[in-house]
Motif scaffolding. Sequence first.
Motif, mmCIF file in Angstrom:
data_model
loop_
_atom_site.group_PDB
_atom_site.id
_atom_site.type_symbol
_atom_site.label_atom_id
_atom_site.label_comp_id
_atom_site.label_asym_id
_atom_site.label_seq_id
_atom_site.Cartn_x
_atom_site.Cartn_y
_atom_site.Cartn_z
ATOM 1 N N ALA A 5 -56.162 -25.674 30.944
ATOM 2 C CA ALA A 5 -57.152 -26.725 30.757
ATOM 3 C C ALA A 5 -58.506 -26.084 30.461
ATOM 4 C CB ALA A 5 -57.233 -27.576 32.020
ATOM 5 N N PHE A 6 -59.364 -26.790 29.793
ATOM 6 C CA PHE A 6 -60.676 -26.283 29.390
ATOM 7 C C PHE A 6 -61.458 -25.699 30.571
ATOM 8 C CE2 PHE A 6 -65.233 -27.164 29.167
ATOM 9 C CZ PHE A 6 -65.586 -26.335 28.115
ATOM 10 N N GLU A 7 -61.363 -26.349 31.713
ATOM 11 C CA GLU A 7 -62.204 -25.967 32.846
ATOM 12 C C GLU A 7 -61.936 -24.544 33.335
ATOM 13 O OE1 GLU A 7 -62.071 -30.286 32.514
ATOM 14 O OE2 GLU A 7 -60.479 -28.808 32.703
ATOM 15 N N GLN A 8 -60.689 -24.099 33.302
ATOM 16 C CA GLN A 8 -60.378 -22.771 33.839
ATOM 17 C C GLN A 8 -61.059 -21.643 33.043
ATOM 18 O OE1 GLN A 8 -58.780 -22.088 36.812
ATOM 19 N NE2 GLN A 8 -59.631 -20.072 36.372
ATOM 20 N N PRO A 9 -60.877 -21.570 31.719
ATOM 21 C CA PRO A 9 -61.585 -20.511 30.992
ATOM 22 C C PRO A 9 -63.104 -20.684 31.032
ATOM 23 C CG PRO A 9 -60.217 -21.799 29.487
ATOM 24 C CD PRO A 9 -59.938 -22.289 30.873
ATOM 25 N N TRP A 10 -63.571 -21.929 31.107
ATOM 26 C CA TRP A 10 -65.014 -22.162 31.192
ATOM 27 C C TRP A 10 -65.568 -21.608 32.501
ATOM 28 C CZ3 TRP A 10 -69.062 -22.609 28.479
ATOM 29 C CH2 TRP A 10 -70.242 -23.158 28.986
ATOM 30 N N MET A 11 -64.856 -21.816 33.607
ATOM 31 C CA MET A 11 -65.293 -21.273 34.892
ATOM 32 C C MET A 11 -65.296 -19.743 34.841
ATOM 33 S SD MET A 11 -63.651 -23.742 37.837
ATOM 34 C CE MET A 11 -61.991 -23.723 37.195
ATOM 35 N N ASP A 12 -64.251 -19.159 34.232
ATOM 36 C CA ASP A 12 -64.186 -17.697 34.104
ATOM 37 C C ASP A 12 -65.373 -17.169 33.300
ATOM 38 O OD1 ASP A 12 -61.819 -17.792 35.511
ATOM 39 O OD2 ASP A 12 -60.542 -17.563 33.734
ATOM 40 N N PHE A 13 -65.682 -17.841 32.188
ATOM 41 C CA PHE A 13 -66.806 -17.429 31.355
ATOM 42 C C PHE A 13 -68.118 -17.502 32.130
ATOM 43 C CE2 PHE A 13 -70.424 -18.742 28.783
ATOM 44 C CZ PHE A 13 -70.558 -17.628 27.965
ATOM 45 N N LYS A 14 -68.356 -18.625 32.811
ATOM 46 C CA LYS A 14 -69.610 -18.788 33.548
ATOM 47 C C LYS A 14 -69.760 -17.719 34.628
ATOM 48 C CE LYS A 14 -69.613 -23.003 34.955
ATOM 49 N NZ LYS A 14 -69.919 -24.354 35.437
ATOM 50 N N ARG A 15 -68.659 -17.405 35.307
ATOM 51 C CA ARG A 15 -68.698 -16.363 36.348
ATOM 52 C C ARG A 15 -69.062 -15.014 35.724
ATOM 53 N NH1 ARG A 15 -64.840 -12.748 38.773
ATOM 54 N NH2 ARG A 15 -65.453 -12.308 40.908
ATOM 55 N N ALA A 16 -68.420 -14.678 34.614
ATOM 56 C CA ALA A 16 -68.704 -13.405 33.949
ATOM 57 C C ALA A 16 -70.141 -13.368 33.418
ATOM 58 C CB ALA A 16 -67.708 -13.169 32.816
ATOM 59 N N TRP A 17 -70.610 -14.485 32.884
ATOM 60 C CA TRP A 17 -71.961 -14.549 32.333
ATOM 61 C C TRP A 17 -73.011 -14.292 33.413
ATOM 62 C CZ3 TRP A 17 -73.852 -14.405 27.610
ATOM 63 C CH2 TRP A 17 -75.168 -14.772 27.403
ATOM 64 N N ARG A 18 -72.795 -14.861 34.590
ATOM 65 C CA ARG A 18 -73.736 -14.659 35.702
ATOM 66 C C ARG A 18 -73.778 -13.203 36.133
ATOM 67 N NH1 ARG A 18 -71.535 -19.615 37.521
ATOM 68 N NH2 ARG A 18 -70.074 -18.516 38.868
ATOM 69 N N ARG A 19 -72.643 -12.510 36.005
ATOM 70 C CA ARG A 19 -72.565 -11.115 36.445
ATOM 71 C C ARG A 19 -73.089 -10.136 35.401
ATOM 72 N NH1 ARG A 19 -66.560 -10.471 37.942
ATOM 73 N NH2 ARG A 19 -67.218 -8.316 37.878
ATOM 74 N N ALA A 20 -73.207 -10.561 34.145
ATOM 75 C CA ALA A 20 -73.679 -9.676 33.078
ATOM 76 C C ALA A 20 -75.143 -9.326 33.319
ATOM 77 C CB ALA A 20 -73.499 -10.336 31.726
ATOM 78 N N LYS A 21 -75.446 -8.054 33.245
ATOM 79 C CA LYS A 21 -76.820 -7.603 33.455
ATOM 80 C C LYS A 21 -77.488 -7.188 32.157
ATOM 81 C CE LYS A 21 -75.809 -6.023 38.105
ATOM 82 N NZ LYS A 21 -75.654 -4.883 38.973
ATOM 83 N N TYR A 22 -76.704 -6.651 31.227
ATOM 84 C CA TYR A 22 -77.249 -6.128 29.980
ATOM 85 C C TYR A 22 -76.301 -6.466 28.830
ATOM 86 C CZ TYR A 22 -79.499 -3.173 33.464
ATOM 87 O OH TYR A 22 -80.179 -2.724 34.554
ATOM 88 N N PRO A 23 -76.836 -6.661 27.632
ATOM 89 C CA PRO A 23 -75.948 -6.795 26.476
ATOM 90 C C PRO A 23 -75.167 -5.487 26.287
ATOM 91 C CG PRO A 23 -78.172 -7.516 25.928
ATOM 92 C CD PRO A 23 -78.235 -6.880 27.289
ATOM 93 N N LYS A 24 -73.947 -5.600 25.816
ATOM 94 C CA LYS A 24 -73.109 -4.422 25.639
ATOM 95 C C LYS A 24 -73.831 -3.378 24.790
ATOM 96 C CE LYS A 24 -68.632 -2.818 24.290
ATOM 97 N NZ LYS A 24 -67.259 -3.058 24.419
#
Length: 135
Positions: A5-24
Amino acid sequence: IGAPAFEQPWMDFKRAWRRAKYPKGTEPMAKRVAEAMTAEVPDCVKHYEFEPLKRLVTLARDLQQTAGDAPIRLNVRALGKYFGAHHTTVARWISELVDERILEVVEQHTRPKGNIPGRDRRFRYIGDAKDPASG
């Protein structure tokens, strides 16, 4: 096909986005590695033929200069990505530098215990104190 369902990958993305500190590619270590690739190589390894090892020592020296007397961290997995080598290969390089008394182990590796994360070994760059003529 069992697409999530849409919500699962969206939650994964939001979690990863919050943890990102710098652009690759812009994280501080990437910059330090890039600088080490063009910096003057320390005298203690000028006689080495293997360029990645020379550059690893250059990086360690530069990190130590920034850290002062504090130990430096050399994460083999991250360094493997930067140097295009497997992390076990980078670990062997670091062990060789310890054997050659270019790096000194200041803190040993600790394994995770329960909720307490483990720690990588910590080092001190001592290559500038090494006489290049002594091998």
